[in-house]
Scaffold this active site. Sequence first.
Site, PDB file in Angstrom:
ATOM      1  N   ALA A  70       0.867  -1.178   0.000  1.00 16.69           N
ATOM      2  CA  ALA A  70       0.000   0.000   0.000  1.00 16.69           C
ATOM      3  C   ALA A  70       0.904   1.227   0.000  1.00 16.69           C
ATOM      4  O   ALA A  70       2.052   1.172   0.460  1.00 16.69           O
ATOM      5  CB  ALA A  70      -0.870  -0.021   1.253  1.00 16.69           C
ATOM      6  N   GLY A 115       0.781  -5.072   0.841  1.00 13.56           N
ATOM      7  CA  GLY A 115      -0.304  -5.165  -0.140  1.00 13.56           C
ATOM      8  C   GLY A 115       0.147  -5.794  -1.455  1.00 13.56           C
ATOM      9  O   GLY A 115      -0.675  -6.338  -2.195  1.00 13.56           O
ATOM     10  N   GLU A 118      -0.039  -9.423  -0.850  1.00 16.00           N
ATOM     11  CA  GLU A 118      -1.477  -9.722  -0.786  1.00 16.00           C
ATOM     12  C   GLU A 118      -2.083  -9.782  -2.183  1.00 16.00           C
ATOM     13  O   GLU A 118      -2.935 -10.634  -2.473  1.00 16.00           O
ATOM     14  CB  GLU A 118      -2.184  -8.669   0.093  1.00 16.00           C
ATOM     15  CG  GLU A 118      -1.756  -8.790   1.549  1.00 16.00           C
ATOM     16  CD  GLU A 118      -2.234  -7.640   2.421  1.00 16.00           C
ATOM     17  OE1 GLU A 118      -1.827  -6.488   2.169  1.00 16.00           O
ATOM     18  OE2 GLU A 118      -3.016  -7.890   3.340  1.00 16.00           O
ATOM     19  N   GLU A 138       3.975  -5.157   7.649  1.00 13.05           N
ATOM     20  CA  GLU A 138       3.083  -4.148   8.232  1.00 13.05           C
ATOM     21  C   GLU A 138       3.358  -3.860   9.708  1.00 13.05           C
ATOM     22  O   GLU A 138       3.197  -2.725  10.152  1.00 13.05           O
ATOM     23  CB  GLU A 138       1.608  -4.578   8.063  1.00 13.05           C
ATOM     24  CG  GLU A 138       1.079  -4.429   6.652  1.00 13.05           C
ATOM     25  CD  GLU A 138       1.341  -5.628   5.752  1.00 13.05           C
ATOM     26  OE1 GLU A 138       2.120  -6.519   6.152  1.00 13.05           O
ATOM     27  OE2 GLU A 138       0.745  -5.684   4.667  1.00 13.05           O
TER      28      GLU A 138
HETATM   29  N1  CAA Z   1       4.584   3.266  -0.314  1.00 10.03           N
HETATM   30  C1  CAA Z   1       5.006   4.461  -0.795  1.00 10.03           C
HETATM   31  N2  CAA Z   1       6.242   4.673  -1.292  1.00 10.03           N
HETATM   32  C2  CAA Z   1       7.071   3.608  -1.324  1.00 10.03           C
HETATM   33  C3  CAA Z   1       6.700   2.347  -0.851  1.00 10.03           C
HETATM   34  C4  CAA Z   1       5.385   2.189  -0.331  1.00 10.03           C
HETATM   35  N3  CAA Z   1       4.917   1.026   0.104  1.00 10.03           N
HETATM   36  N4  CAA Z   1       7.752   1.502  -0.997  1.00 10.03           N
HETATM   37  C5  CAA Z   1       8.733   2.224  -1.549  1.00 10.03           C
HETATM   38  N5  CAA Z   1       8.338   3.489  -1.751  1.00 10.03           N
HETATM   39  C6  CAA Z   1       9.109   4.589  -2.318  1.00 10.03           C
HETATM   40  C7  CAA Z   1      10.160   5.090  -1.328  1.00 10.03           C
HETATM   41  O1  CAA Z   1       9.602   6.006  -0.401  1.00 10.03           O
HETATM   42  C8  CAA Z   1      11.161   5.730  -2.271  1.00 10.03           C
HETATM   43  O2  CAA Z   1      10.679   6.989  -2.647  1.00 10.03           O
HETATM   44  P1  CAA Z   1      11.707   8.245  -2.756  1.00 10.03           P
HETATM   45  O3  CAA Z   1      12.631   7.870  -3.879  1.00 10.03           O
HETATM   46  O4  CAA Z   1      10.810   9.392  -3.074  1.00 10.03           O
HETATM   47  O5  CAA Z   1      12.400   8.338  -1.411  1.00 10.03           O
HETATM   48  C9  CAA Z   1      11.082   4.835  -3.518  1.00 10.03           C
HETATM   49  O6  CAA Z   1       9.851   4.135  -3.441  1.00 10.03           O
HETATM   50  C10 CAA Z   1      12.204   3.809  -3.563  1.00 10.03           C
HETATM   51  O7  CAA Z   1      12.197   3.107  -2.330  1.00 10.03           O
HETATM   52  P2  CAA Z   1      13.465   3.024  -1.341  1.00 10.03           P
HETATM   53  O8  CAA Z   1      14.340   4.234  -1.490  1.00 10.03           O
HETATM   54  O9  CAA Z   1      12.954   2.731   0.032  1.00 10.03           O
HETATM   55  O10 CAA Z   1      14.211   1.758  -1.964  1.00 10.03           O
HETATM   56  P3  CAA Z   1      15.158   0.722  -1.211  1.00 10.03           P
HETATM   57  O11 CAA Z   1      15.782  -0.100  -2.267  1.00 10.03           O
HETATM   58  O12 CAA Z   1      16.023   1.413  -0.222  1.00 10.03           O
HETATM   59  O13 CAA Z   1      14.131  -0.198  -0.358  1.00 10.03           O
HETATM   60  C11 CAA Z   1      12.132  -1.488   0.003  1.00 10.03           C
HETATM   61  C12 CAA Z   1      13.169  -0.967  -1.020  1.00 10.03           C
HETATM   62  C13 CAA Z   1      12.787  -2.467   0.979  1.00 10.03           C
HETATM   63  C14 CAA Z   1      11.033  -2.173  -0.773  1.00 10.03           C
HETATM   64  C15 CAA Z   1      11.567  -0.267   0.797  1.00 10.03           C
HETATM   65  O14 CAA Z   1      11.155   0.720  -0.144  1.00 10.03           O
HETATM   66  C16 CAA Z   1      10.417  -0.578   1.687  1.00 10.03           C
HETATM   67  O15 CAA Z   1      10.594  -1.132   2.757  1.00 10.03           O
HETATM   68  N6  CAA Z   1       9.188  -0.190   1.268  1.00 10.03           N
HETATM   69  C17 CAA Z   1       8.001  -0.336   2.086  1.00 10.03           C
HETATM   70  C18 CAA Z   1       7.504  -1.753   2.122  1.00 10.03           C
HETATM   71  C19 CAA Z   1       6.319  -1.851   3.051  1.00 10.03           C
HETATM   72  O16 CAA Z   1       6.399  -1.558   4.236  1.00 10.03           O
HETATM   73  N7  CAA Z   1       5.177  -2.268   2.511  1.00 10.03           N
HETATM   74  C20 CAA Z   1       3.960  -2.414   3.256  1.00 10.03           C
HETATM   75  C21 CAA Z   1       3.107  -1.183   3.109  1.00 10.03           C
HETATM   76  S1  CAA Z   1       1.710  -1.179   4.196  1.00 10.03           S
HETATM   77  C22 CAA Z   1       0.583  -2.226   3.464  1.00 10.03           C
HETATM   78  O17 CAA Z   1       0.814  -2.766   2.391  1.00 10.03           O
HETATM   79  C23 CAA Z   1      -0.687  -2.366   4.228  1.00 10.03           C
HETATM   80  C24 CAA Z   1      -1.649  -3.321   3.666  1.00 10.03           C
HETATM   81  O18 CAA Z   1      -1.578  -4.525   3.861  1.00 10.03           O
HETATM   82  C25 CAA Z   1      -2.788  -2.826   2.944  1.00 10.03           C
END
Ligand code: CAA
Length: 264
Positions: A70, A115, A118, A138
């Site tokens: 998400a 997500g 999922e 999450e």
């Molecule tokens: N939402 C919004 N933006 C996201 C994102 C997300 N889930 N995942 C990555 N991005 C964005 C980052 O903020 C970053 O943006 P900027 O360049 O503007 O800073 C860009 O994508 C690239 O990401 P990273 O710089 O973080 O890349 P990385 O290689 O260092 O790390 C990663 C990659 C491990 C996937 C890391 O981005 C990460 O941990 N992302 C989040 C994953 C996460 O927590 N997902 C669960 C979301 S909550 C959910 O999904 C709830 C549900 O069940 C409905």
Amino acid sequence: MTAIIDENTVLTGGDEVRADIVINRPKALNALNVDVLQGLILALEKVQKQESLRVITITGAGTKAFVAGADIAWMADLGPRAIADYVELGQRAMRAIERARVPVVAVVNGYALGGGLELAMACDVIIASDKAKLGQPEVKLGIIPGFGGTQRLVQRTGIGTARRLIYSGEMIEAEEALRLGLVDKVVSAEELQEGATAFCNEIINKAPLAVQQAKRLLRESSEQFLLSGLQREVETFLDLFQTADREEGMQAFMEKREAKFTGK
Ligand code: CAA
């Protein structure tokens, strides 16, 4: 590939028997905002109008991510009504995949997190690149999976693995996911498209009515439990969304630092 709906976030292409849907927000690692979720529902409706359709694939644009979950930045400031609408929309999109007339194949080309995992699990079959990384992170954000992860992960892996992955939020490699039954096939990143095509062709040349009826029956085998579980998942997600830990978890992600949780 021809874009037939919002070309910024969801692309569709394919031929008479196969439709390919691409989640297209590579700069945000294909994170699921409202545009993507609505676009996905519309794309599924559109491609299924084609009577000759036999199989649908879903993948992420770029080489880094399938879908990183998400959209955290977008969710972070939502009020209770808006977050409820968003989670319900997400669950509707996952159900639209699950209820598609033909099998849907997730082609997991990179991170499939939250997500994103999922979404993959709502598909019938998951084919992953050997570079893919999967997880339900999450709890690191102060929330739980909200698009069906607490229910569909159990269905795929059994409750022990679902507990381990959801409580720890850890990311696992594709090979481990294969051993756990979380994905169905692992292919080298370079051969992922060929691997997906070979699998789709296995479905395409079988009796379509038989495949489609089998899909329906397999889905219905656990549907009653799934539907009540999904409802409880939304309610719990919304409760957790009001907590200080959720605010801290999402703020910490955006500031690229470790979260400090207090249990409040
Ligand atoms: N939402 C919004 N933006 C996201 C994102 C997300 N889930 N995942 C990555 N991005 C964005 C980052 O903020 C970053 O943006 P900027 O360049 O503007 O800073 C860009 O994508 C690239 O990401 P990273 O710089 O973080 O890349 P990385 O290689 O260092 O790390 C990663 C990659 C491990 C996937 C890391 O981005 C990460 O941990 N992302 C989040 C994953 C996460 O927590 N997902 C669960 C979301 S909550 C959910 O999904 C709830 C549900 O069940 C409905």
